[in-house]
Design an enzyme around this catalytic site. Sequence first.
Site, PDB file in Angstrom:
ATOM      1  N   CYS A 165       0.381  -0.980  -2.394  1.00 17.71           N
ATOM      2  CA  CYS A 165       0.374   0.345  -1.780  1.00 17.71           C
ATOM      3  C   CYS A 165      -0.728   1.192  -2.401  1.00 17.71           C
ATOM      4  O   CYS A 165      -1.113   0.997  -3.558  1.00 17.71           O
ATOM      5  CB  CYS A 165       1.737   1.018  -1.887  1.00 17.71           C
ATOM      6  SG  CYS A 165       2.447   1.067  -3.546  1.00 17.71           S
ATOM      7  N   SER A 178       2.215  -1.313  -6.854  1.00 21.70           N
ATOM      8  CA  SER A 178       1.405  -0.105  -6.710  1.00 21.70           C
ATOM      9  C   SER A 178      -0.054  -0.416  -7.021  1.00 21.70           C
ATOM     10  O   SER A 178      -0.360  -1.359  -7.755  1.00 21.70           O
ATOM     11  CB  SER A 178       1.897   0.976  -7.671  1.00 21.70           C
ATOM     12  OG  SER A 178       1.544   0.650  -9.013  1.00 21.70           O
ATOM     13  N   ASP A 179      -0.945   0.380  -6.454  1.00 22.34           N
ATOM     14  CA  ASP A 179      -2.305   0.375  -6.962  1.00 22.34           C
ATOM     15  C   ASP A 179      -2.251   0.932  -8.384  1.00 22.34           C
ATOM     16  O   ASP A 179      -1.255   1.509  -8.802  1.00 22.34           O
ATOM     17  CB  ASP A 179      -3.219   1.219  -6.071  1.00 22.34           C
ATOM     18  CG  ASP A 179      -4.675   0.782  -6.152  1.00 22.34           C
ATOM     19  OD1 ASP A 179      -5.064   0.190  -7.181  1.00 22.34           O
ATOM     20  OD2 ASP A 179      -5.435   1.038  -5.197  1.00 22.34           O
ATOM     21  N   TRP A 180      -3.317   0.758  -9.124  1.00 19.08           N
ATOM     22  CA  TRP A 180      -3.308   1.081 -10.545  1.00 19.08           C
ATOM     23  C   TRP A 180      -3.145   2.592 -10.760  1.00 19.08           C
ATOM     24  O   TRP A 180      -3.970   3.385 -10.324  1.00 19.08           O
ATOM     25  CB  TRP A 180      -4.574   0.547 -11.194  1.00 19.08           C
ATOM     26  CG  TRP A 180      -4.424  -0.853 -11.706  1.00 19.08           C
ATOM     27  CD1 TRP A 180      -4.852  -1.314 -12.929  1.00 19.08           C
ATOM     28  CD2 TRP A 180      -3.794  -1.991 -11.082  1.00 19.08           C
ATOM     29  NE1 TRP A 180      -4.518  -2.644 -13.082  1.00 19.08           N
ATOM     30  CE2 TRP A 180      -3.864  -3.089 -11.963  1.00 19.08           C
ATOM     31  CE3 TRP A 180      -3.150  -2.181  -9.867  1.00 19.08           C
ATOM     32  CZ2 TRP A 180      -3.337  -4.343 -11.679  1.00 19.08           C
ATOM     33  CZ3 TRP A 180      -2.626  -3.432  -9.563  1.00 19.08           C
ATOM     34  CH2 TRP A 180      -2.722  -4.490 -10.458  1.00 19.08           C
TER      35      TRP A 180
END
Length: 793
Positions: A246, A279-281
């Site tokens: 995401c 999640s994206d970072w």
Amino acid sequence: QSTWGFNHTKMYLKIILFYVFVYHANLVNTNPVLQPNDDKITIIHSKKWLNTQLSPAERAKLLLSEMTLEEKITMLHGVRGNYVGNIPSNSRLGIPALNLNDGPQGFRDASLPGSTTAFPSGMTIGATWSTDLALQWGNAMGEEFLAKGSNVQLGPAMNVARVPVNGRTFEYISGEDPFLGKTLVPHVIQGIQQNHVIANAKHWVNNNQETNRATMSSNVDERTRHEIYYPPFEAAIQAGVGSFMCSYNKINNVYACENDETLKNDLRTRLGFNGWIMSDWYATHSVAIQNGLDQEMPYGFYMNSTLYNKVTSGLIPESFVDDSVNRILTVMHSIGLFDYPSNGSINANVTSEEHSLVAREISIESTVLLKNTDNILPLNVNKIAIFGSSAITPTVHGGGSGQVIPGYISSPFYSIYQRFLNSSFPLNNCTNKEFESGIEYSQNGSQISVFELIGVEECCRKCSEIGACLYFSYNRLSRQCVLKASDEGRKKNIEFISGRCFPDFPECVGSKCVTFSPSADNGGLDKAKSADVAIVFVETTSGEGSDRTTLAYSDSDNNLITSIAAVQPNTIVVGIAPGAVLTPWANQVKGILIPFFPGQEYGNAITSLLFGDSIPSGKLPLTFPNFDNEVNFTTSQYPGDNDGTQAHYTEKLEVGYRWYDSHNITPAFPFGHGLSYSTFTYSNPNLLSISNSPISVNISVNITNNGLYDAKEVVQLYLGFPSSAGEPPQQLKAFSKVFVKVGETVMVTLFLDQRSFSYYDVDTHSWVVANGTFNYFIGSSSRDIRISGQINL
């Protein structure tokens, strides 16, 4: 040791500072990693989940039943490690570690640059329009990830290009069309995952700009999401992709990684995704496990002891944790991480001649021949004048998490020189020691990299070992060796001794000559005049963290093109690009080739095309406009209202060529355009079959090669809906890339399924067939239609 140079660093400074800030913030994070509770742990002697006769779901369920809450939550957040993302192994239960790594177009290894292959970018794959090359690309990347010890590849990236200046367009295989992405993505997924490496579909969803990406909201209606932006991701699901990522942005004012509508309703329920969502970072903003997020990356700020405490206090049912862990374990079993453990090492050099050849073939087939007046190409001349520093030191990849630093870059000039003159380029000039004491070559734009070395001779040898290096400046006090592409910016500096690492090379062999000039100055125009053809190499770039300010090449590049074209009528432009570019000089030149981001084999690939050893077959995956913002975005649309935090997708379905068709605007070069050295005729269309329940239609057309070269053509079918459906004038619904020998005719069959004739209905939240008369258009691009007809439903 990047080839980017000083002029490219500013764009990435703020994203580097962002990661440094978060890194240091994490060092003082008071949210500790959970430690196992020894009272709850027992030694497992019979690990029934290792029984390969059971299904992945059954094996995951058995394993999950033996896990403590602490062990489960450990799988839901990252920890520090050797890879970009790290989930530790569980030795008690025999769960392998998850080693996640960038990126979407190759293994990014900043600590060992050059140890992996710099393949062409994702959008460049889109320009091939080839399912076969998409599979080869995915497989080669999967092999390198496995050999590097990584079992999760953070890619492919597949967002549809809404904003022409988006800084990450080069990463996205879909270009501006959902069907193009939908067709190519499954083959990339298959290629990666057949190596027991889990692929990751990103970035979910509507991550269509880098400007304010961490705070902005993409405000987009349900129909537009499903028709334009979801299809590539849907195809990834159907191909069995193991994980999703995401994105940073919000969708309709809710962050993507905690958005019930897009994560649970759309991705899980309507699209049927059963894998896990990470999640994206640093894109996690809450304990969002009940909203659909399974895993927080790269560390546990929320999905760690905070989640543990909420579960043990009864605020969050443990069943949510079980569901998330079960999804991860099921994918790990399905892709083979338990049964085929990797013995790769992050310290390995995993490059190979085979993968270099894959990179070269992709670069060849993705290069788009925009223009070829008077058949200027392939070259049949005696004197070639080459211009532009990009011919020596090209930028072949984008910046950010998608960047892969190559071990070498095939330079166009060197490749052309060797191919045309059938002569190897001289090795070096270091033994002659013809250096300039007290002189510095100070032009920052030509800088390649900097080393600390013990002497000028060693500096010269280092330069000779790097293909892009022609000159060097050595600081005798600091021992800094600065490698350069040119000797521009010459100035007196007592600290320096400078020189060139190559000897004089013969510009001519027999009657054939090749010259190089970085600019039109210092005799450059004279070289252009005296040549039979001039080739001008230019480039523009982009990267993660910011959008492009313009689609134009630099003023210096544009001026170079017009200056050379003014004195040499046979001028060809080769332009590296991260997406759409402006070509205001198109009518002044005879040939234009666009290799996009071509990877490390650029020089060999473009040389093969220039001389006709290979035939161009790339097609534009997006529209080239006549000027910036030709689609007339308002500030409300991009970058958005409220200081760029509210981007309204009011254009709805009119994205890319759909907008040009709806407004009857002729672009500079249309979607799907790409010439060949050969010519093709289309004939004998035939509706082979029409069936119902479900609807399917097969249309055949004959393609004849009337040219002089065996070549490939991309046959494209666009469908126009009944007006009552409210769709754009035409949409790509089928294509096929076919090889046709000279004088031969090949019958191409294009398949349309029920989805091809459907639109998304927001009342029923489903796809509905539009009844009425459909017009189909078959041709070589969206604006080069050769055959048309009708289908009545």
